[in-house]
Motif scaffolding. Sequence first.
Motif, short mmCIF file in Angstrom:
data_model
loop_
_atom_site.label_atom_id
_atom_site.label_comp_id
_atom_site.label_asym_id
_atom_site.label_seq_id
_atom_site.Cartn_x
_atom_site.Cartn_y
_atom_site.Cartn_z
N ILE A 132 0.86 -1.13 0.03
CA ILE A 132 0.00 -0.20 -0.09
C ILE A 132 1.00 1.15 0.20
O ILE A 132 0.62 2.14 -0.70
N LYS A 133 1.78 1.32 0.76
CA LYS A 133 2.75 2.45 0.89
C LYS A 133 3.64 2.83 -0.42
O LYS A 133 3.51 3.91 -1.13
N ARG A 134 3.98 1.43 -1.03
CA ARG A 134 4.67 1.68 -2.44
C ARG A 134 3.59 2.19 -3.32
O ARG A 134 4.01 2.93 -4.44
N ALA A 135 2.53 1.57 -3.33
CA ALA A 135 1.46 2.14 -4.35
C ALA A 135 1.00 3.68 -4.20
O ALA A 135 1.19 4.15 -5.41
N TRP A 136 1.07 4.24 -3.20
CA TRP A 136 1.11 5.45 -2.57
C TRP A 136 2.15 6.28 -3.40
O TRP A 136 2.23 7.32 -4.04
N GLN A 137 3.33 5.78 -3.01
CA GLN A 137 4.53 6.30 -3.58
C GLN A 137 4.64 6.53 -5.11
O GLN A 137 5.32 7.60 -5.60
N LEU A 138 4.24 5.47 -5.80
CA LEU A 138 4.26 5.43 -6.96
C LEU A 138 3.06 6.00 -7.91
O LEU A 138 3.03 5.94 -9.04
N GLY A 139 2.17 6.58 -6.93
CA GLY A 139 0.87 7.30 -7.54
C GLY A 139 -0.13 6.32 -8.14
O GLY A 139 -1.25 6.87 -8.49
N LEU A 140 -0.16 4.93 -7.70
CA LEU A 140 -1.23 4.14 -7.98
C LEU A 140 -2.13 4.22 -7.07
O LEU A 140 -3.60 3.82 -7.65
N LEU A 141 -2.05 4.81 -6.15
CA LEU A 141 -3.06 4.84 -4.95
C LEU A 141 -2.96 6.51 -4.51
O LEU A 141 -1.88 7.01 -4.41
N GLY A 142 -3.92 7.11 -3.95
CA GLY A 142 -3.90 8.42 -3.51
C GLY A 142 -5.42 8.73 -3.21
O GLY A 142 -6.60 8.27 -3.69
N PRO A 143 -5.46 10.24 -2.98
CA PRO A 143 -6.73 10.95 -2.67
C PRO A 143 -7.84 11.09 -3.79
O PRO A 143 -8.88 11.09 -3.82
#
Length: 150
Positions: A132-143
């Motif tokens: 989940i953290k990596r996906a946020w860092q890579l822009g795959l997840l976010g607000p």
Amino acid sequence: MTTVRLGRREREMILLRADGLTVPESADTLGIMRNTGASHYNAAKSKLGVSGGSALIHEAYMAEAVDRPEPDPGDGIPVCLHDEEHQVLILMTKGLDATEMATALGWSVYRARKTARHLMATLGAKNASHTIKRAWQLGLLGPEKSHVRT
């Protein structure tokens, strides 16, 4: 969105779990008893209304209960997920384990685990919470990715 107020140790446990540490490893890193670390971790899950660890990380970021990770451009090449990996990532944000993912997707448990392992390898993650953290860092997840809101 309702503001969630977490204690310092609850935030620390979430951030260490997001780095891929287990609950006992996180407690050891903080120099606290393992059962105390587990209590802080469980309290954070309760406050954020989630049951799974990966859901806790995602929801903590969404609610801004902890600092969101800094973007990581990696090697400059955008990460593209296969449809199956994207489906698994979405279910990870909800805290589902491989058996629950398999049921939700109509897959075998083997296929769900294999896809999750491939997703983690693609993102350079140690476990589901770190994914989940990596996906946020890579822009795959976010607000702005409202379709992945838990």
